[in-house]
Design a protein around this motif. Sequence first.
Motif, PDB file in Angstrom:
ATOM      1  N   THR A  76     -14.218 -23.197   3.367  1.00  0.00           N
ATOM      2  CA  THR A  76     -13.974 -24.023   2.186  1.00  0.00           C
ATOM      3  C   THR A  76     -15.299 -24.261   1.478  1.00  0.00           C
ATOM      4  O   THR A  76     -16.372 -24.162   2.092  1.00  0.00           O
ATOM      5  CB  THR A  76     -13.374 -25.395   2.558  1.00  0.00           C
ATOM      6  OG1 THR A  76     -14.422 -26.232   3.082  1.00  0.00           O
ATOM      7  CG2 THR A  76     -12.262 -25.259   3.577  1.00  0.00           C
ATOM      8  N   ASP A  77     -15.216 -24.581   0.192  1.00  0.00           N
ATOM      9  CA  ASP A  77     -16.418 -24.872  -0.584  1.00  0.00           C
ATOM     10  C   ASP A  77     -16.007 -25.674  -1.813  1.00  0.00           C
ATOM     11  O   ASP A  77     -14.968 -25.385  -2.424  1.00  0.00           O
ATOM     12  CB  ASP A  77     -17.097 -23.559  -1.004  1.00  0.00           C
ATOM     13  CG  ASP A  77     -18.366 -23.822  -1.783  1.00  0.00           C
ATOM     14  OD1 ASP A  77     -19.356 -24.220  -1.163  1.00  0.00           O
ATOM     15  OD2 ASP A  77     -18.360 -23.639  -3.018  1.00  0.00           O
ATOM     16  N   PHE A  78     -16.785 -26.690  -2.149  1.00  0.00           N
ATOM     17  CA  PHE A  78     -16.504 -27.485  -3.336  1.00  0.00           C
ATOM     18  C   PHE A  78     -17.194 -26.871  -4.553  1.00  0.00           C
ATOM     19  O   PHE A  78     -18.421 -26.679  -4.544  1.00  0.00           O
ATOM     20  CB  PHE A  78     -16.969 -28.935  -3.144  1.00  0.00           C
ATOM     21  CG  PHE A  78     -16.099 -29.711  -2.197  1.00  0.00           C
ATOM     22  CD1 PHE A  78     -14.846 -30.170  -2.589  1.00  0.00           C
ATOM     23  CD2 PHE A  78     -16.521 -29.968  -0.900  1.00  0.00           C
ATOM     24  CE1 PHE A  78     -14.046 -30.888  -1.712  1.00  0.00           C
ATOM     25  CE2 PHE A  78     -15.728 -30.679  -0.016  1.00  0.00           C
ATOM     26  CZ  PHE A  78     -14.484 -31.137  -0.431  1.00  0.00           C
ATOM     27  N   LYS A  79     -16.407 -26.540  -5.575  1.00  0.00           N
ATOM     28  CA  LYS A  79     -16.943 -25.932  -6.785  1.00  0.00           C
ATOM     29  C   LYS A  79     -17.873 -26.916  -7.499  1.00  0.00           C
ATOM     30  O   LYS A  79     -17.601 -28.105  -7.581  1.00  0.00           O
ATOM     31  CB  LYS A  79     -15.794 -25.527  -7.717  1.00  0.00           C
ATOM     32  CG  LYS A  79     -16.257 -24.825  -8.996  1.00  0.00           C
ATOM     33  CD  LYS A  79     -15.072 -24.486  -9.886  1.00  0.00           C
ATOM     34  CE  LYS A  79     -15.525 -23.835 -11.188  1.00  0.00           C
ATOM     35  NZ  LYS A  79     -14.389 -23.556 -12.098  1.00  0.00           N
ATOM     36  N   SER A  80     -18.977 -26.377  -8.000  1.00  0.00           N
ATOM     37  CA  SER A  80     -19.962 -27.166  -8.773  1.00  0.00           C
ATOM     38  C   SER A  80     -20.485 -28.344  -7.961  1.00  0.00           C
ATOM     39  O   SER A  80     -20.745 -29.419  -8.493  1.00  0.00           O
ATOM     40  CB  SER A  80     -19.341 -27.659 -10.089  1.00  0.00           C
ATOM     41  OG  SER A  80     -18.845 -26.591 -10.854  1.00  0.00           O
ATOM     42  N   PHE A  81     -20.643 -28.152  -6.667  1.00  0.00           N
ATOM     43  CA  PHE A  81     -21.102 -29.244  -5.812  1.00  0.00           C
ATOM     44  C   PHE A  81     -22.519 -29.684  -6.179  1.00  0.00           C
ATOM     45  O   PHE A  81     -22.841 -30.867  -6.144  1.00  0.00           O
ATOM     46  CB  PHE A  81     -21.066 -28.804  -4.340  1.00  0.00           C
ATOM     47  CG  PHE A  81     -21.537 -29.859  -3.383  1.00  0.00           C
ATOM     48  CD1 PHE A  81     -20.716 -30.920  -3.031  1.00  0.00           C
ATOM     49  CD2 PHE A  81     -22.824 -29.798  -2.838  1.00  0.00           C
ATOM     50  CE1 PHE A  81     -21.154 -31.893  -2.148  1.00  0.00           C
ATOM     51  CE2 PHE A  81     -23.257 -30.777  -1.965  1.00  0.00           C
ATOM     52  CZ  PHE A  81     -22.420 -31.819  -1.617  1.00  0.00           C
TER      53      PHE A  81
END
Length: 673
Positions: free
Chosen positions: A474-479
């Motif tokens: 998983t990865d948060f966009k524009s983190f």
Amino acid sequence: MCRPSIFLIPLALLIGYTSHAQDNAGDSLKKILMQAQEDTVKVNTLIELSKLFVGSAPDSTLAFATQAKELAARLQFVKGEAFALKYIGIYYNTQARNVETLDAWLQSLNLFRSIDFKWGIANMLSNIGALYDRQADDAKALEYYLQSLAITEQLNDKLRMATVLMNIGNTYIRKKTTLNKGVQYLQRALPLSIEVKNQDAIVTAYTNLGEGYFKLGKIDSSLYYYKKGLAASKSSEQVSTTFILNNIGKAYVAKGEYELAIRYQKQSVALGNKLNARAYIGKSILGLGDTYLAKGDLKNALAHYQEAEKILVSVHSVEELIDTYAGLTNIYAKLNDKSKAFYYQTKFAAYKDTLYNLETDRKLSSLQLDFDISKKESQITLLTKDQELKELELQKQKATRNGFAVGFLLILVTAFVIYRNYRIKVKTNIILDRQKVQIENLMLNILPAEVAAELQEKGQATPRHYDSVSVLFTDFKSFTSLSDKMAPEELIEELGESFMAFDEIVDRNQIEKIKTIGDSYMCAGGIPTPSESHVLNIVKAGLEMQAYVIERNKRRAKQGLPAWELRIGIHVGPVVAGVVGKKKYAYDIWGSTVNIASRMESNGEPGKVNISSAAYHLIKENYVCSHRGKISAKNVGEIDMYFVEQEISSPEVYSFQPDLGAPGYINPNIALS
């Protein structure tokens, strides 16, 4: 164009026999095997049979070596088990299966070290160095080579010294700046090989010198050493002979003698087919493609490049695929077919990029862990207390003989001391039990239960290969932009809240959390305990994670806060799993499956679960998925991707999704020279 592959097969792998001698030796050994009981003699006979068939019948090598390993393990014959693992690794090496090769050789190295068998240690260090050398990891290769060389110098083992010198030389001739230095090392190895009269070492030394002089542009010297190596071979039907024949062809191409080149390279292809050495077949057909292109025969060049591509893709031979796509680009440019030239130029660039992203597959290492020191210290303490009790008992007996009054007093003292020691023991045991529980709980927080139990029992955890594991990223966009606008305390609190929710989802779906890296969360299904439902479980977990983030964003919107958009990617394939570190344990997984899962995430979209074709085929009966077409993932190439839309709750909900492309699975093995 196609550059010559360095000839790096360790001498331990180059066991050659004439066909007649090999048949006789094999028959004699098989007779011994039939008569032998299950003892060390049978183990050694099986190992000799494994060694006998290395060059001519690799499948027989694997069969005999596997039997030897299993029998040696039952007999607790450590040296026999180590040698069996060596030849199992040699078999995987001929099949260009790097992960399995390294796994077998590391196990062999550890067993040799456990009995301090220096010859075996040096042998395995040299072979592992050669394996890293094929992957162009020069630093790692030299590290193993130099360890091996130090041991061989202690043993005055001239054959092993020759082997290591050749391998060091091969490492240096890979780069132009150290090419002359590499040839000097190879020249030092040749007389040692001749002195010990080892035919395999002589063949290897001649062939490697041919490679070095070819790179120096001294073609006549190159041909001289190649042909000396070919003449020195005791048998023409060996895997190594395909390499020599192909490289003689390349040398003749450099001289402009194309017909001679084609003749030698066709012999190389024919021998490769006979031995079923696919990696070498692909290299030889690629060599023919280069020769026809240099000759100007575009039709034959194109046909051979296309044939080479199919084989090299199947064994994931990255370096040779780069040369193949360069050749195809060149041909279509000459044919003025711009669209196909551009297509192969794109594949050339993608595979060249992949060549520099193999670090994940090189992180395998042996695990030797020291454990439970406090337990030993507590045992020493208890022994001391027991000794004190014995001394007090002697004092009591002596006091009794001196009189009732003194004896009565000593009895009271003894009782007091015993009671005090008992209280000390009770307190000590309570502390030890509490510490043991704390250690076990801590280990269970960072390691799977099965791995933690193995560490406690054996003091080490053996790395394992799994054929099917599902990996989720998983990865948060524009983190980064979000973090710039938030206070550190708020950022950590928000991220921690999400990851704790993910932890609950992972536990609920029987998935193993691997680690978090920044704002990325990684977990895997099917390890350490294999499960038939791990793919369905991990897809369900991915959907639950997206559902959690969506609900959380609704709450944030009411507070006027920006949304955290989550991307999720999933892939299924083989991995190697184990524990890394000696002071801070960490359970991790390696292999191209991990890399592809990461690409699935980076090519996904917020709010969606993006899966590969390999995962889609395993869940399509349970989930409705939408095909996204072929999407180019950096360093991997074109892969079919699918979005998971919803679970199929009844037959009426199911909608057929056609398979529009390749399975999206990249073979993790890399072809070896």
